[in-house]
Design an enzyme around this catalytic site. Structure first.
Site, PDB file in Angstrom:
ATOM      1  N   SER A 165      97.473  -7.986 -16.787  1.00 27.38           N
ATOM      2  CA  SER A 165      96.869  -9.206 -17.326  1.00 27.38           C
ATOM      3  C   SER A 165      97.169 -10.432 -16.475  1.00 27.38           C
ATOM      4  O   SER A 165      96.696 -10.548 -15.348  1.00 27.38           O
ATOM      5  CB  SER A 165      97.321  -9.408 -18.773  1.00 27.38           C
ATOM      6  OG  SER A 165      96.671 -10.509 -19.349  1.00 27.38           O
TER       7      SER A 165
ATOM      8  N   ASP B 284      91.988 -14.794 -18.954  1.00 28.05           N
ATOM      9  CA  ASP B 284      93.092 -14.199 -18.212  1.00 28.05           C
ATOM     10  C   ASP B 284      92.567 -12.982 -17.456  1.00 28.05           C
ATOM     11  O   ASP B 284      91.368 -12.673 -17.488  1.00 28.05           O
ATOM     12  CB  ASP B 284      94.264 -13.871 -19.130  1.00 28.05           C
ATOM     13  CG  ASP B 284      93.918 -12.884 -20.239  1.00 28.05           C
ATOM     14  OD1 ASP B 284      92.729 -12.488 -20.337  1.00 28.05           O
ATOM     15  OD2 ASP B 284      94.809 -12.503 -20.998  1.00 28.05           O
TER      16      ASP B 284
ATOM     17  N   ASP C 279      92.632  -9.627 -17.617  1.00 31.66           N
ATOM     18  CA  ASP C 279      91.918  -8.514 -18.257  1.00 31.66           C
ATOM     19  C   ASP C 279      91.011  -9.001 -19.379  1.00 31.66           C
ATOM     20  O   ASP C 279      90.524  -8.210 -20.177  1.00 31.66           O
ATOM     21  CB  ASP C 279      92.902  -7.466 -18.772  1.00 31.66           C
ATOM     22  CG  ASP C 279      93.869  -8.004 -19.832  1.00 31.66           C
ATOM     23  OD1 ASP C 279      94.089  -9.231 -19.856  1.00 31.66           O
ATOM     24  OD2 ASP C 279      94.408  -7.207 -20.620  1.00 31.66           O
TER      25      ASP C 279
ATOM     26  N   ASP D  43      91.186 -10.236 -22.271  1.00 33.60           N
ATOM     27  CA  ASP D  43      91.346 -10.036 -23.712  1.00 33.60           C
ATOM     28  C   ASP D  43      91.665 -11.356 -24.412  1.00 33.60           C
ATOM     29  O   ASP D  43      91.806 -11.398 -25.638  1.00 33.60           O
ATOM     30  CB  ASP D  43      92.393  -8.971 -24.041  1.00 33.60           C
ATOM     31  CG  ASP D  43      93.787  -9.308 -23.534  1.00 33.60           C
ATOM     32  OD1 ASP D  43      93.926 -10.278 -22.761  1.00 33.60           O
ATOM     33  OD2 ASP D  43      94.737  -8.592 -23.891  1.00 33.60           O
TER      34      ASP D  43
END
Length: 464
Positions: A101, A242, A244, A246
């Site tokens: 991440s 961010d 990734d 999520d």
């Protein structure tokens, strides 16, 4: 004496420095241990981010799962929520995401879930997987190796994301979109073909070297490029993700950063319009704005310990329609109770389109009603001693004290705070809010920080 836990295994996932704490050999063992511990009933969906080491770690993990006799379905490069989506498809037995991440580029990690995207954390199998990896308690290779398949889920995933809004109701908006050279860019391009928006794209090319810095919009210094993009282009709003994706972060029409806290109540109200009377889950860091909005919208506020495994578990227990954390994690019942960084900004644009108001007009009254400090992280030597000392200092005049997650203390609805320790490092995290009194909130924040310093002379303020 018990052996020390492998350092890459955290409370909610696996994450560490490459190759010292996490490497291909360990990823292979994790695949074997996952299959032995979880006993998946179907194929395991595997996804990876764009870090330089993600492809090799994914290949090793796939090999480990296959050697255990379990099939895998490689969905390629994408975001964590794409793995959640794939693991919820019919016939899937679980999922794994290779990502670190927003961590520095020399890190990588693995997030594991069971069938239906049910998270696997330290209380739900992760510690057992760690023990198997550490001690070698892994069954021999299966007599029949599992199949390594591939699947392109992009079209199915995009359809699912778009189902959360009425696309025909959306008005043309100018949006600054900062992908941070992470995985969000290609997904936004796929969504954009269905939307009436004009996107100003920033740092859009996926690049695991992160030439513009690691994508972490919570760091103040990482926000400037999005702020300037909104201001110079006269955009209606800005969005940043961010690595990734999520989590997504919002900037209003003036380029002002909007704390994630205020988005929890905002999104809860939007979703409750279509799901009257439903429960909404929130964390204990900052609560007053969320509780007030949810009750006014006819919903039922439900508090949960912070952390996505706890939020998801509470949502499933209560059949909550939505869950929100102040750290910009937003969870949706109709997305397998999983968090998404794409659904929230679509819901925000739907509200802007429906009301004719800009984002600032939609949230500023709530910001003034319940001003907050945002999360302040401070490194300390002994987090438990700091929490104890702060509680002792403030408890005499408190009207309510909770230990659900760290310590939360209220003072006659005038102000409150939550102080909790990190699960992974010697850090305490402070959040303070007040009722219509920004000066009180700021002064109490400084007072708490002075108490922390008094209990831990080596404490240091951490950048958010």
């Amino acid at each position: 004496m018990n052996e020390k836990r492998l350092s890459a295994f955290k409370a909610y996932d696996i994450r560490g420095i490459i190759p010292d704490e996490l490497n291909e050999e360990m990823a292979y063992k994790i695949g074997r241990a996952y299959a032995a511990e979880i006993h998946p009933s179907g194929a395991i969906a595997i996804c990876r981010d764009i870090r330089k080491t993600s492809s090799s770690l994914a290949a090793a993990l796939i090999n480990g799962v296959n050697d255990a006799g379990v099939d895998t379905t490689d969905i390629g490069i994408g975001g964590t929520e794409m793995m959640y989506f794939a693991s919820s498809l019919e016939g899937m037995g679980g999922g794994a995401m290779i990502t670190a991440s927003h961590n520095p580029k020399d890190y990588n990690g693995i997030k594991l879930v069971g069938s239906g995207a049910v998270p696997i954390g330290e209380d739900s199998g992760l510690l057992n997987i760690e023990q198997r990896v550490r001690t070698g308690d892994i069954p021999p290779s299966a007599s029949s190796k599992g199949a390594a398949n591939q699947l392109d889920i992009m079209d199915m995933y995009i359809d699912q994301i778009l189902s959360f809004v009425d696309v025909k109701s959306l008005k043309p908006l100018k949006i600054v979109a900062n992908a941070g050279n992470g995985c969000a860019g290609p997904v936004l391009d796929a969504l954009a073909r269905h939307l009436p928006f004009d996107f100003i794209r920033i740092h859009f090319e996926p690049d695991g070297a992160f030439p513009n810095g690691v994508p972490n919009p919570l760091l103040v210094e990482n926000r400037n490029v999005t702020i300037e993009g909104v201001r110079t282009s006269h955009a209606d709003l800005g969005i940043a993700w961010d690595g990734d994706f999520d989590r997504c972060f919002f900037f209003d029409e003036n380029g002002s950063f909007v704390e994630g806290y205020y988005l929890v109540g905002f999104l809860a109200k939007n979703i409750l319009q279509r799901n009257p009377g439903a429960p909404v889950v929130h964390d204990p860091r900052l609560i007053w704005n969320t509780i007030e909005i949810v009750r006014a919208a006819g919903g039922i506020p439900v508090i949960s310990k912070s952390g996505y495994t706890f939020i998801k578990e509470t949502m499933r227990e209560t059949c909550a329609v939505y869950g929100g954390e102040n750290t910009a994690h937003h969870f949706f019942r109709d997305f397998s109770y999983s968090d998404s960084g794409m659904i929230p900004w679509l819901l925000v644009t739907e509200e802007i389109s429906a009301t004719g108001q800009n984002l600032g007009e939609l949230v500023n009254a709530r910001i003034k009603r319940y001003p907050c400090s945002g999360e302040i992280n401070r490194k300390v030597n002994d987090p438990d001693e700091v929490l104890k000392g702060v509680e002792e200092h403030f408890s005499a005049h408190a009207t309510a004290i909770s230990h659900l997650d760290g310590v939360s203390i209220e003072f006659s609805r005038q102000w409150r705070f939550n102080l909790r320790k990190s699960n992974t490092e010697p850090v305490v995290r402070l959040n303070v809010e007040s009722t219509r009194n920004d000066a009180l909130m700021k002064s109490k924040t400084e007072e708490i920080l002075r108490v922390i310093e008094g209990r831990d002379t080596d404490s240091k303020v951490e950048k958010r």
